[in-house]
Design an enzyme around this catalytic site. Structure first.
Site, PDB file in Angstrom:
ATOM      1  CB  SER A  18      -0.968  -0.033   1.188  1.00 44.83           C
ATOM      2  OG  SER A  18      -2.003   0.914   1.030  1.00 44.83           O
ATOM      3  CG  ASP A  63      -4.397  -1.572   0.321  1.00 47.96           C
ATOM      4  OD1 ASP A  63      -3.591  -2.285   0.941  1.00 47.96           O
ATOM      5  OD2 ASP A  63      -4.373  -0.326   0.334  1.00 47.96           O
TER       6      ASP A  63
END
Length: 748
Positions: free
Chosen positions: A228, A549
Site C-alpha cells: 500500500s 489492497d
C-alpha cells in the site's frame, strides 16, 4: 547456477490446451438470393465463432461487390480439449446500417485428429461454396510459468547481489566485525519491509530509506518489500530516472513538493477529461475498468506526474547489475462475498514476474491484465502503466474515496475514517456481478461495418463520458459502491485445471520445523474468522478477478519475504499502521502476520506482545527464534514502529536539541493530535508535517544502527553454520499438495 534448487523439481500440475487454426481461403458464388442479387451485389465477410473458446469470435475483412472473394486469412483459437468444441461459420454481407446474415454452417472440431491438417468445403444455401483449411495441435508452450522455484532472472540477480553485498557489508560492519565474512556464501539475505498506511507510510518510509541509503544498510539488502503506502514510495524511487545515482535525499525533496498540494486540484475539468479518455480507451479495448483506474491516475499525477508512461518492467534497469535491492510489491486476490480476513490470495509483483505462489503460477509483468486461457494469452494488451498498479496496491483508499476527498456529509457522526477502514476487513468487499459473464459471445452480429461501427463508438463514447462526469459528482455505482472501486483484471488462471494448490512452504514436512499447537492457531488476533478460508482455491471459471489492497487482510508484506525459496535471514520491518493512540501496543499487524505464517507452515519467530508491558513503547523490537538448532530456517525480525520518543530530545543520535525552535519542531504526537495531520486519509502534507514524519523515521532508523549491526553479525554466523537453507535431498522431493478435489473438506 552454481547450486541445486530443489524447488525446481516440484511439479506444478497443469493441463495443455489445444490450438485450433482456421484459414479462410475463399468462397464462390456468394449470393443474397435471386431478389437480393438484383438489388445489390454482396460485400461478403466471414465470422468464426466457437462458443466454448475464450476469445470466441473472429472475422475476416470484407470485400465490396465481390461474389467470389479470396481471403486467405488465418485465425487461431485456444481450446479446452475436455470441452465439446464446435466451429460456427457465418457468411455475412456488410451494410451501412445493419449487416445481413447470408448463411451459417457448423463443423465439429472433435472430428479432427491432433496434428492433422484438413481442407473443408462448406455449402451455404445450396449455391455458395466456401473453402477452409483446419488444423489442431497441442499447445505445448504456455505464457504462464508453472513452478514453485524462483524465476531464472531472480536467481541470477541473487547471485550477483551477494557478490555486491559482500563488500558493502564489510564496509558497514568494519573489519573486526566482518572477519567471518569470507565468501559470498556467508552473505545473509536481508529484506527491508514497509507497511501500509497511506501517505503516512509513504512519507515515513521516505525517511527510513534515506537513513538506510546513507548509512550503507540499503547496500546490504537483497529485497525491499512494500504494501500500500510504502509501495507508493518504492514506485516513486525506483521509477526515478536518476536513482540510484541520485539518492533519497534529493528525491524526497521532490516528493515533499509533490504532496504539499491539495489533491482536489487534480480534478480540474481538463484533467478529468484526460482521465475519462484514458478510461474509455481501456474499456473499449475490452479491459475491465473500475474506480481503481481513476485512483491510480490521481496517485500517479501526484507522485510520478512526469513519467506517467513508465511501467513495472522498466524497473529492470535498476537491478540489471544487482546494483539495487530487488523491489517487491503486493496486492490481494479476493473472492466475491467473502471477507478479506477470511480468504485472500497474495499476489506478488517484481520487475521480473507477477504471480501467486499458492498456485505456482507466474507471468512476465507485461502480460498482467491480458486475456488468458489455460495458461496461454488469447488477447494481449499493452502493459499496464505503473500508476495503475499503484492504484491497485493502495486501493483501500479508492474504496473509501468519498472519505479521502472529504466530501462526505460533515454532519454525519458515523465512524472515523480509521474505523471505517478497519471495518472493511470484517466485511466482504466485492459481490458477484453480472459483468463477469460479458463476453464476445454476447456481441450481436452485423455491427462490423467500419463506418457504422465508428459512428456507434462515437455515440457510445459521448454517452459514457456523460456518465463518467455524472459519476464524478457522485451519481454512479462506479464511484458510490465499494465493489465499483475495487480493482479488476482478466483472470490469468481462467480454464486451468486446479487439481492441486501448493503450500507456500512446499518442503515443510521434510525440514525441521517448530511445532505449532492447534490452540495457537485458533487464537484470534483481530477477528474470530480471520484466515478461515485461506486454503480454498481460486475460481478458475471466473473470467475476471478482483484485486485489492493487501492491507485489508494485514498491513505488512511478510508473505512475499517468507517464501522459503528466498531464504531470508534478517527482516528489517517498518510498521506505519494506525493505532488508537501513541501509547497503544504496536503489535497487531505483526501478530496477524505471525498467525498467517504458522498456518502456512512458514518459520516465524514468536511474537510476545507482553514485551510491551515489560519494556514499554520503544522505537524497535527484536524477535528471534528461541532455538536456532530446531528453528534453523526462522528469520530474525527487527520491528520498527511509529513512535516519537528520543527524537523529541535529539536532532541526531547523540546530538541533543538546544534551541526552542528545535524542541518545538520535534514536540508532536502522531495518533493523539486532535488535528490528525498524520491520518491514513490525509493526502496533503504541508512541508512541516512532511519534515516531522520524515525526520522522525530517519532518526529512529539511525538511532538503532547498532541493533541492525548486531543482528547482521549474528546472521553471518548463522549463514556460516548453515550454508544451505534447504537441507533436503533431491530424491525425497515430491509435489506437496495443499489440497485436492478429493480432500478439500479435510482442510477447511
Amino acid at each position: 547456477m552454481s547450486f541445486i534448487d530443489p524447488y525446481q523439481h516440484i511439479v506444478v500440475e497443469h493441463q495443455y490446451s489445444h490450438v485450433f487454426t482456421v484459414t479462410v481461403r475463399k468462397a464462390t458464388n456468394v449470393t443474397k438470393g435471386a431478389i437480393g442479387d438484383m438489388l445489390d451485389t454482396p460485400d461478403p465477410y466471414v465470422e468464426l465463432f466457437i462458443p466454448s473458446a475464450p476469445d470466441c469470435r473472429k472475422r475476416t475483412k470484407h470485400f465490396n461487390n465481390d461474389v467470389n472473394p479470396v481471403w486467405n486469412e488465418t485465425f487461431e483459437f485456444i481450446l479446452d480439449p475436455n470441452q465439446d468444441n464446435v466451429l460456427e461459420v457465418t457468411l455475412m454481407d456488410a451494410n451501412y446500417v445493419m449487416d445481413e446474415t447470408l448463411g451459417m454452417a457448423t463443423f465439429p472440431i472433435s472430428s479432427l485428429k491432433l496434428g492433422e491438417k484438413k481442407e473443408v468445403q462448406l455449402t451455404f444455401n445450396n449455391v455458395t461454396e466456401m473453402t477452409l483449411e483446419l488444423s489442431l495441435e497441442v499447445c505445448s508452450s504456455t505464457d504462464l510459468r508453472f513452478s514453485m522455484a524462483l524465476c531464472d532472472e531472480e536467481k541470477k540477480f541473487r547471485q550477483q547481489r551477494k557478490d555486491n553485498i559482500m563488500q558493502s557489508m564489510k564496509s558497514f560492519l568494519g573489519e573486526e566485525n566482518s572477519k567471518n565474512l569470507t565468501t559470498s556464501r556467508d552473505v545473509p539475505v536481508i529484506a527491508v519491509l514497509g507497511s501500509g498506511g497511506g501517505f503516512r507510510a509513504m512519507v515515513g518510509f521516505a525517511g527510513v530509506m534515506k537513513a538506510l541509503y546513507e548509512s550503507g544498510v540499503l547496500d546490504c539488502a537483497t529485497y525491499i518489500a512494500g504494501l500500500s503506502g510504502s509501495t507508493w514510495y518504492m514506485s516513486t524511487l525506483y521509477s526515478h530516472p536518476d536513482f540510484p545515482e541520485k539518492g533519497p535525499k534529493e528525491i524526497n525533496q521532490e516528493l515533499m513538493n509533490s504532496v504539499s498540494h491539495n489533491p482536489l486540484l487534480l480534478l480540474t475539468p481538463q484533467k478529468v477529461k484526460r482521465y475519462i479518455e484514458a478510461l474509455w480507451n481501456k474499456k473499449s479495448s475490452g479491459q475491465p475498468v473500475t474506480f481503481t483506474d481513476i485512483f491510480g491516475m490521481l496517485i500517479g499525477e501526484t507522485l510520478i506526474h512526469n513519467r506517467m508512461d513508465t511501467t513495472l518492467s522498466d524497473m529492470k534497469e535498476k537491478v540489471s547489475e544487482a546494483q539495487c535491492a530487488l523491489p517487491l510489491f503486493t496486492c490481494l486476490h479476493v473472492k466475491p462475498d467473502v471477507s478479506e480476513l477470511m480468504f485472500a490470495d497474495w499476489v506478488e509483483f517484481s520487475p521480473y514476474e507477477i504471480g501467486m505462489a499458492k498456485y505456482g503460477t507466474f507471468m512476465s509483468p507485461d502480460l498482467f491484465g491480458s486475456k488468458f486461457f489455460m495458461g496461454t494469452v488469447v488477447k494481449k494488451y499493452s502493459e499496464n502503466p505503473l500508476h495503475f498498479l499503484m492504484g491497485v496496491w493502495g486501493s483501500a483508499f479508492s474504496i473509501l474515496f468519498n472519505r479521502v476527498l472529504g466530501v462526505s456529509n460533515s454532519q454525519n457522526k458515523g465512524p472515523t475514517m480509521e474505523e471505517e477502514l478497519e471495518n472493511i476487513r470484517l466485511k466482504h468487499l466485492v459481490s458477484n456481478d453480472s459483468s463477469d459473464s460479458e463476453d464476445e459471445s454476447q456481441h450481436p452480429k452485423g455491427t462490423e461495418n467500419s463506418e457504422a461501427n465508428e459512428e456507434y463508438q462515437n455515440s457510445s463514447q459521448e454517452s459514457w463520458v456523460q456518465r463518467m462526469l455524472m459519476a464524478l459528482v457522485g451519481d454512479s455505482a462506479l464511484f458510490n459502491t465499494r465493489e465499483g472501486r475495487a480493482g479488476k483484471v482478466h483472470n490469468f488462471m481462467l480454464g486451468l485445471n486446479l487439481n492441486s494448490c501448493y503450500p507456500l512452504s512446499p518442503l515443510a514436512d521434510l525440514l525441521t520445523q517448530e511445532s505449532v499447537e492447534e490452540d495457537e492457531l485458533d487464537a484470534a488476533v483481530a477477528d474470530p474468522d480471520e484466515f478461515e478460508r485461506i486454503y480454498e482455491p481460486l475460481d478458475v471459471k471466473s473470467k475476471k478477478i478482483h484485486i485489492v489492497d493487501s492491507g485489508l487482510t494485514f498491513n505488512l508484506p511478510y508473505p512475499l519475504i517468507l517464501r522459503p525459496q528466498r531464504g531470508v535471514d534478517l527482516i528489517i520491518s517498518f510498521d506505519f499502521s494506525a493505532r488508537p493512540s501513541d501509547s497503544s501496543p504496536p503489535f497487531k499487524e505483526i501478530l496477524l502476520a505471525e498467525k498467517w505464517a504458522k498456518m502456512n507452515k512458514l518459520p516465524f519467530p514468536k511474537i510476545d506482545p507482553n514485551v510491551f508491558d515489560r519494556e514499554g513503547l520503544k522505537e524497535c523490537y527484536v524477535f528471534k527464534p528461541k532455538d536456532t538448532s530446531s528453528e534453523k530456517d526462522c528469520p530474525t525480525i527487527i520491528h520498527f514502529v511509529l513512535a516519537n520518543i528520543n527524537f523529541r530530545k535529539y536532532k541526531a543520535p547523540g546530538l541533543p536539541r538546544e534551541s526552542k525552535e528545535e524542541k518545538d519542531f520535534a514536540d508532536f504526537d502522531i495518533f493523539d493530535d486532535p488535528n490528525t495531520p498524520f491520518s491514513t486519509f490525509n493526502f496533503q502534507y504541508p512541508n512541516e508535517a512532511f519534515k516531522r514524519l520524515h525526520d522522525l523515521m530517519e532518526f529512529n532508523t539511525l538511532n538503532n544502527l547498532d541493533v541492525i549491526k548486531q543482528a547482521m553479525m549474528e546472521s553471518i554466523e548463522y549463514r556460516k553454520e548453515n550454508p544451505s537453507r534447504c537441507s533436503v535431498s533431491l530424491s525425497s522431493v515430491e509435489a506437496r499438495r495443499f489440497f485436492n478435489k478429493n480432500n478439500l473438506n479435510n482442510h477447511t
